[in-house]
Design an enzyme around this catalytic site. Structure first.
Site, PDB file in Angstrom:
ATOM      1  N   GLU A 343       1.583  19.470 -23.124  1.00  0.00           N
ATOM      2  CA  GLU A 343       2.557  20.752 -22.855  1.00  0.00           C
ATOM      3  C   GLU A 343       3.887  20.686 -22.710  1.00  0.00           C
ATOM      4  O   GLU A 343       4.369  19.813 -21.874  1.00  0.00           O
ATOM      5  CB  GLU A 343       1.809  21.081 -21.425  1.00  0.00           C
ATOM      6  N   CYS A 344       4.533  21.151 -23.398  1.00  0.00           N
ATOM      7  CA  CYS A 344       6.180  21.418 -23.243  1.00  0.00           C
ATOM      8  C   CYS A 344       6.536  20.050 -23.345  1.00  0.00           C
ATOM      9  O   CYS A 344       7.085  19.764 -24.511  1.00  0.00           O
ATOM     10  CB  CYS A 344       6.441  22.194 -21.916  1.00  0.00           C
ATOM     11  N   ALA A 345       7.130  19.249 -22.499  1.00  0.00           N
ATOM     12  CA  ALA A 345       7.652  17.928 -22.741  1.00  0.00           C
ATOM     13  C   ALA A 345       6.936  17.102 -23.536  1.00  0.00           C
ATOM     14  O   ALA A 345       7.343  16.232 -24.290  1.00  0.00           O
ATOM     15  CB  ALA A 345       7.914  17.219 -21.232  1.00  0.00           C
ATOM     16  N   SER A 446       1.712  22.168 -27.079  1.00  0.00           N
ATOM     17  CA  SER A 446       2.112  23.484 -27.133  1.00  0.00           C
ATOM     18  C   SER A 446       3.393  23.737 -25.842  1.00  0.00           C
ATOM     19  O   SER A 446       3.212  22.935 -25.232  1.00  0.00           O
ATOM     20  CB  SER A 446       1.109  24.483 -26.703  1.00  0.00           C
TER      21      SER A 446
END
Length: 481
Positions: A343-345, A446
């Site tokens: 997620e993200c990072a 994502s």
């Protein structure tokens, strides 16, 4: 029934000093020997890192959007079990919630006031008094009378300039029957450094963060009437809520010989993960181990799956790139079809590069920092089957970043790209649904953050995928492939 003393620390606006007062109270009461349960309204993952230092127990989020308002009481009761006092830091201004509530939702949905109503918790208002005098009474009176379902039980004045200024403020609110619980003078010594997405997380500032939290505790103990604050918290009535529980733990299949082993990224570069995620993984039968991509050169022995949450890899891109052995092991883990959720990072770390630094190369994309901020809650639908969800599953998520994917080079025969599908279809007000994220094999990456307590079944699905991967490839070898 939940009888834990509790209060919400709120403010008229962001930047008033909520985090200073909430974290300082947590540290001060902990120093007194009380068991403090720390909470934060909304999806913020930085403030809870300081809360955890102050209270010596995990900081937990209370997010009515990500988890549903029906879970706020149960999640609070779960986190506050065996506590002597629970301190809940609000978000933005007291009545500031989502910008456009769904039909049937209150206009201040997911605000500090909304959470206070759901928890029947009194509110302490932190007011920045640096540029005001008697007019502060109008501010306090306005907030006290705006919603009679929210009980404003006290006020703390912050950034007070002098003894004379303090007397002026106290005199101004004397007729309001709202006690002044504390007065904080201007003090830059307790300031916490910030950067592009807010405060610098505590894990990136050790041991300075611990020193800062102790200083906040001392400041609050000297500036606030702790006995009066505790009395306010104890005035909360019993809450009719049953504690949230994760799914009953399951035994590992006999053929596996041991529990599925899930590595979760941690350390200074990957500081964000809701504590309930780990609790859910363990309840689903997994053994959870932490891997620090900045320092650990190998995945934990026997890793069957990997979770890489949020954080600030852009601040550590050079060091992450230098850890070539771990990057290769992560790529090998993906290659053998073990489940990876990023997620993200985590998405940035799985990319081919980040700001020109080589990353794991699991995804055929290059990422870079940019000037624009992407921020907000998202309604999304799973675009395909993955270790997170089956196609068509609706979720509510949160997005918060300043990075984006660079334009792709045209390589139509690239096998990595050809085998990649979008992760989500995200609702967009002007463009309808737009695709987002990547699914490649058992990799789900994502920008969207999920709170797994609000999406039942994710942990069980992920652990089951990890068990199948081990069954196909034999005992995990730390991703060496």
């Amino acid at each position: 029934m939940v009888t834990v003393p509790r209060l919400v620390i709120a403010a008229p606006a962001s930047g008033s000093g909520k985090t200073t007062v909430a974290t300082g109270l947590m540290a001060a009461f902990t120093a007194r020997g009380l068991r403090v349960s720390p909470h934060k309204v909304g999806p913020d993952y930085i403030d809870p890192s300081y809360h955890a230092l102050a209270a010596a127990r995990p900081g937990r989020n209370l997010d009515a959007v990500l988890c549903g308002e029906h879970r706020i009481g149960p999640l609070f009761a779960h986190g506050a079990r065996d506590a002597d006092i629970a301190i809940i830091e609000g978000v933005m201004g007291l009545f500031d919630g989502v910008s456009v509530p769904e039909p049937g939702q209150p206009v201040d949905f997911a605000s500090a006031a909304h959470i206070a109503r759901l928890l029947d918790a009194p509110v302490v208002l932190v007011v920045d008094a640096s540029a005001t005098g008697r007019s502060v009474a109008a501010t306090v009176a306005g907030f006290a009378g705006w919603d009679d379902r929210v009980r404003l039980a006290g006020v703390v004045f912050n950034r007070v300039g002098s003894a004379g200024h303090e007397r002026l403020l106290r005199d101004a609110v004397a007729g309001l029957a709202i006690p002044v619980l504390g007065v904080l003078r201007r003090d830059n010594r307790v300031a916490v450094p910030s950067r592009h997405l807010g405060l610098v997380p505590a894990a990136e500032r050790a041991p300075a963060a611990s020193d800062a939290v102790r200083a906040l505790g001392a400041l609050i103990a000297a500036s606030c009437d702790l006995d009066a604050v505790l009395a306010v918290a104890r005035s909360a009535s019993a809450l009719d809520a049953r504690p949230w529980t994760s799914t009953r733990a399951v035994e590992a299949p006999a053929a596996l010989g041991r529990p599925v082993r899930i590595a979760v990224a941690g350390g200074p570069a990957f500081t964000f993960g809701y504590v309930e995620q780990v609790e859910l993984l363990r309840a689903a039968g997994a053994e959870v181990v932490v891997v620090d991509p900045l320092r650990d050169e190998t995945l934990p022995d026997g890793t069957d799956g990997l979770v890489i949450g949020g954080g600030f890899p852009e601040e550590h891109a050079s060091a992450l790139a230098a850890n070539t052995n771990l990057r290769a092991q992560v790529a090998a883990l993906a290659h053998r079809n073990a489940p990876i959720v990023a997620e993200c990072a985590g998405l940035l770390y799985l990319a081919r590069s980040l700001d020109g630094h080589p990353m794991c190369g699991v995804l055929d994309t290059d990422m870079a920092m940019g000037p624009g901020l992407t921020l907000g809650y998202r309604r999304a639908v799973a675009a395909c089957d993955s270790p997170v969800a089956t196609a068509g599953t609706p979720v509510t998520a949160h997005e918060f970043h300043r990075t984006s994917a660079l334009p792709r080079v045209a390589l139509p025969d690239n096998p990595v790209r050809a085998s990649t599908q979008p992760a989500w279809q995200v609702g967009h007000r002007t463009e309808g649904f737009v695709t987002e994220g990547f699914v490649r094999g058992q990799v789900h990456a994502s920008y969207l953050h999920l709170h797994w307590a609000g999406v039942p079944g994710v942990a069980e699905r992920f652990v089951a995928a990890a068990g199948r991967a081990r069954g196909s490839f034999g005992r995990g070898s730390g991703g060496a492939g």
